[in-house]
Design an enzyme around this catalytic site. Structure first.
Site, PDB file in Angstrom:
ATOM      1  N   ARG A 164       0.846  -1.204   0.000  1.00  0.00           N
ATOM      2  CA  ARG A 164       0.000   0.000   0.000  1.00  0.00           C
ATOM      3  C   ARG A 164       0.879   1.251   0.000  1.00  0.00           C
ATOM      4  O   ARG A 164       2.085   1.193   0.242  1.00  0.00           O
ATOM      5  CB  ARG A 164      -0.866   0.044   1.272  1.00  0.00           C
ATOM      6  CG  ARG A 164      -1.832  -1.101   1.403  1.00  0.00           C
ATOM      7  CD  ARG A 164      -2.749  -0.941   2.603  1.00  0.00           C
ATOM      8  NE  ARG A 164      -2.068  -1.158   3.867  1.00  0.00           N
ATOM      9  CZ  ARG A 164      -1.878  -0.210   4.800  1.00  0.00           C
ATOM     10  NH1 ARG A 164      -2.322   1.013   4.606  1.00  0.00           N
ATOM     11  NH2 ARG A 164      -1.244  -0.495   5.926  1.00  0.00           N
TER      12      ARG A 164
ATOM     13  N   TYR B 137       7.142   7.302  17.234  1.00  0.00           N
ATOM     14  CA  TYR B 137       7.401   7.297  15.783  1.00  0.00           C
ATOM     15  C   TYR B 137       8.601   8.187  15.451  1.00  0.00           C
ATOM     16  O   TYR B 137       9.509   7.784  14.700  1.00  0.00           O
ATOM     17  CB  TYR B 137       6.145   7.814  15.071  1.00  0.00           C
ATOM     18  CG  TYR B 137       6.243   7.922  13.573  1.00  0.00           C
ATOM     19  CD1 TYR B 137       5.995   6.825  12.756  1.00  0.00           C
ATOM     20  CD2 TYR B 137       6.576   9.138  12.966  1.00  0.00           C
ATOM     21  CE1 TYR B 137       6.076   6.930  11.381  1.00  0.00           C
ATOM     22  CE2 TYR B 137       6.657   9.246  11.588  1.00  0.00           C
ATOM     23  CZ  TYR B 137       6.402   8.139  10.798  1.00  0.00           C
ATOM     24  OH  TYR B 137       6.491   8.250   9.424  1.00  0.00           O
TER      25      TYR B 137
HETATM   26  N1  LIG Z   1       2.527   9.139   4.767  1.00  0.00           N
HETATM   27  C1  LIG Z   1       3.347  10.015   5.319  1.00  0.00           C
HETATM   28  O1  LIG Z   1       2.972  11.191   5.538  1.00  0.00           O
HETATM   29  C2  LIG Z   1       4.743   9.623   5.691  1.00  0.00           C
HETATM   30  C3  LIG Z   1       5.615  10.643   6.107  1.00  0.00           C
HETATM   31  C4  LIG Z   1       6.921  10.310   6.461  1.00  0.00           C
HETATM   32  C5  LIG Z   1       7.332   9.003   6.425  1.00  0.00           C
HETATM   33  N2  LIG Z   1       6.456   8.025   6.030  1.00  0.00           N
HETATM   34  C6  LIG Z   1       6.964   6.647   6.031  1.00  0.00           C
HETATM   35  O2  LIG Z   1       6.762   6.045   4.776  1.00  0.00           O
HETATM   36  C7  LIG Z   1       6.612   4.632   4.944  1.00  0.00           C
HETATM   37  C8  LIG Z   1       5.342   4.180   4.223  1.00  0.00           C
HETATM   38  O3  LIG Z   1       4.242   4.833   4.829  1.00  0.00           O
HETATM   39  P1  LIG Z   1       2.837   5.019   4.094  1.00  0.00           P
HETATM   40  O4  LIG Z   1       2.443   6.429   4.292  1.00  0.00           O
HETATM   41  O5  LIG Z   1       2.856   4.430   2.755  1.00  0.00           O
HETATM   42  O6  LIG Z   1       1.948   4.158   5.111  1.00  0.00           O
HETATM   43  P2  LIG Z   1       0.761   3.141   4.880  1.00  0.00           P
HETATM   44  O7  LIG Z   1      -0.044   3.535   3.693  1.00  0.00           O
HETATM   45  O8  LIG Z   1       0.103   3.037   6.205  1.00  0.00           O
HETATM   46  O9  LIG Z   1       1.504   1.763   4.523  1.00  0.00           O
HETATM   47  C9  LIG Z   1       2.320   1.155   5.479  1.00  0.00           C
HETATM   48  C10 LIG Z   1       2.952  -0.053   4.850  1.00  0.00           C
HETATM   49  O10 LIG Z   1       3.830  -0.654   5.815  1.00  0.00           O
HETATM   50  C11 LIG Z   1       3.529  -2.039   5.883  1.00  0.00           C
HETATM   51  N3  LIG Z   1       3.812  -2.582   7.206  1.00  0.00           N
HETATM   52  C12 LIG Z   1       3.396  -2.132   8.409  1.00  0.00           C
HETATM   53  N4  LIG Z   1       3.844  -2.926   9.395  1.00  0.00           N
HETATM   54  C13 LIG Z   1       4.563  -3.921   8.789  1.00  0.00           C
HETATM   55  C14 LIG Z   1       5.277  -5.031   9.269  1.00  0.00           C
HETATM   56  N5  LIG Z   1       5.352  -5.300  10.580  1.00  0.00           N
HETATM   57  N6  LIG Z   1       5.905  -5.816   8.376  1.00  0.00           N
HETATM   58  C15 LIG Z   1       5.842  -5.560   7.037  1.00  0.00           C
HETATM   59  N7  LIG Z   1       5.160  -4.520   6.537  1.00  0.00           N
HETATM   60  C16 LIG Z   1       4.528  -3.701   7.401  1.00  0.00           C
HETATM   61  C17 LIG Z   1       2.068  -2.153   5.534  1.00  0.00           C
HETATM   62  O11 LIG Z   1       1.834  -3.472   5.071  1.00  0.00           O
HETATM   63  P3  LIG Z   1       0.489  -4.304   5.436  1.00  0.00           P
HETATM   64  O12 LIG Z   1      -0.666  -3.384   5.198  1.00  0.00           O
HETATM   65  O13 LIG Z   1       0.573  -5.440   4.478  1.00  0.00           O
HETATM   66  O14 LIG Z   1       0.611  -4.742   6.862  1.00  0.00           O
HETATM   67  C18 LIG Z   1       1.935  -1.103   4.440  1.00  0.00           C
HETATM   68  O15 LIG Z   1       2.291  -1.629   3.191  1.00  0.00           O
HETATM   69  C19 LIG Z   1       6.571   4.386   6.444  1.00  0.00           C
HETATM   70  O16 LIG Z   1       7.846   3.992   6.892  1.00  0.00           O
HETATM   71  C20 LIG Z   1       6.227   5.744   7.013  1.00  0.00           C
HETATM   72  O17 LIG Z   1       6.675   5.916   8.324  1.00  0.00           O
HETATM   73  C21 LIG Z   1       5.179   8.296   5.670  1.00  0.00           C
END
Ligand SMILES: NC(=O)c1ccc[n+]([C@@H]2O[C@H](COP(=O)([O-])OP(=O)(O)OC[C@H]3O[C@@H](n4cnc5c(N)ncnc54)[C@H](OP(=O)(O)O)[C@@H]3O)[C@@H](O)[C@H]2O)c1
Length: 237
Positions: free
Chosen positions: A10, A148
């Site tokens: 995702r 976080y």
């Molecule tokens: N969105 C933002 O504003 C933002 C800002 C800064 C940094 N980030 C970073 O970007 C990265 C991706 O975030 P996103 O916004 O795309 O979040 P997201 O849409 O909530 O997706 C999170 C992803 O991480 C996976 N995940 C969670 N726990 C896991 C585990 N224990 N083992 C394997 N996979 C796991 C989920 O897989 P499943 O659903 O299959 O469990 C999902 O694919 C993260 O590291 C987040 O901290 C995001």
């Protein structure tokens, strides 16, 4: 060329998988809970790109599962060229609701997961690049996300150590996104979101593709190493 993206089911991870597949990389989609999304993405790639693709369920915070994931990767692809440590969780809540269990849960996925996947990736990586997804929260966030924010600061510190240790064969870089439109932010209060948008110089949240294109750029640049690249539209008061 073979690329693994953790949390590829995702959000930012899915966009990154699509970017690499569209550029001709074989891709490994790691997921934990979102099996349906991962399988749909796998099928979409099979239908649209002439690359190899596999899906592997693995909780990145569980050492046995990480080891098993790399056994599958070794059997299928033998080597890995690009690792994107993207899997992450956030649990924003008032300080009084936080406890050691919830704090450690965030650290286990975001920080320990990045460590475990990087360590065991070395069994199939002798050259290439590791790109770790941190956050601009590593430089200061809010008390509700202190777990976080600390985990992401830890990811940056760990990345510097790995960059030094793995040079010159493997480069290690960090992408630190600001606010990005994904599920992670879908429940933000409208007022809070508006106030945050005001702090962004570009006055809007970014998209997952903005991060995916940065990751792809880093993977294809041979001299950027040990860098932390903020992709946040410019952010400040
Ligand atoms: N969105 C933002 O504003 C933002 C800002 C800064 C940094 N980030 C970073 O970007 C990265 C991706 O975030 P996103 O916004 O795309 O979040 P997201 O849409 O909530 O997706 C999170 C992803 O991480 C996976 N995940 C969670 N726990 C896991 C585990 N224990 N083992 C394997 N996979 C796991 C989920 O897989 P499943 O659903 O299959 O469990 C999902 O694919 C993260 O590291 C987040 O901290 C995001």
């Amino acid at each position: 060329m073979n690329c693994l993206v953790t949390g590829g089911s995702r959000g930012i991870g899915k966009s990154t998988i699509l970017k690499f597949a569209s550029e001709g990389y074989n891709v490994v989609i790691n997921y934990n809970n979102s099996q349906k999304d991962a399988l749909e993405l796998e099928q979409y790639i099979k239908n649209n790109y002439h690359v190899d693709v596999i899906c592997i369920k693995c909780d990145v915070s569980q050492e046995d599962e990480v080891k098993a994931m790399f056994k599958v990767i070794k059997d299928k692809f033998n080597t890995l060229d690009v690792l994107v440590n993207n899997a992450g969780i956030a649990q924003d809540e008032p300080l009084e609701d936080k406890n050691s269990k919830s704090f450690l849960e965030v650290l286990k996925v975001n920080l320990l997961g990045t460590f475990l996947v990087s360590k065991y990736a070395l069994e199939v990586m002798s050259k290439g690049i590791i790109i770790n997804i941190a956050s601009n929260n590593a430089y200061g966030g809010i008390i509700e996300s202190c777990d976080y924010d600390a985990s992401k600061a830890g990811v940056i510190a760990l990345s510097h150590d790995f960059a030094k240790f793995l040079a010159p064969n493997i480069r290690v870089n960090v992408v630190a996104p600001g606010w990005i439109n994904t599920d992670m932010n879908k429940d933000l209060f409208a007022e809070f979101k508006k106030a945050e948008e005001e702090k962004i110089f570009l006055k809007r949240f970014g998209n997952a593709e903005d991060i995916a294109s940065t990751v792809f750029f880093l993977a294809n640049n041979n001299y950027i190493n040990d860098a932390v690249i903020k992709v946040d539209g410019g952010y400040g008061k």
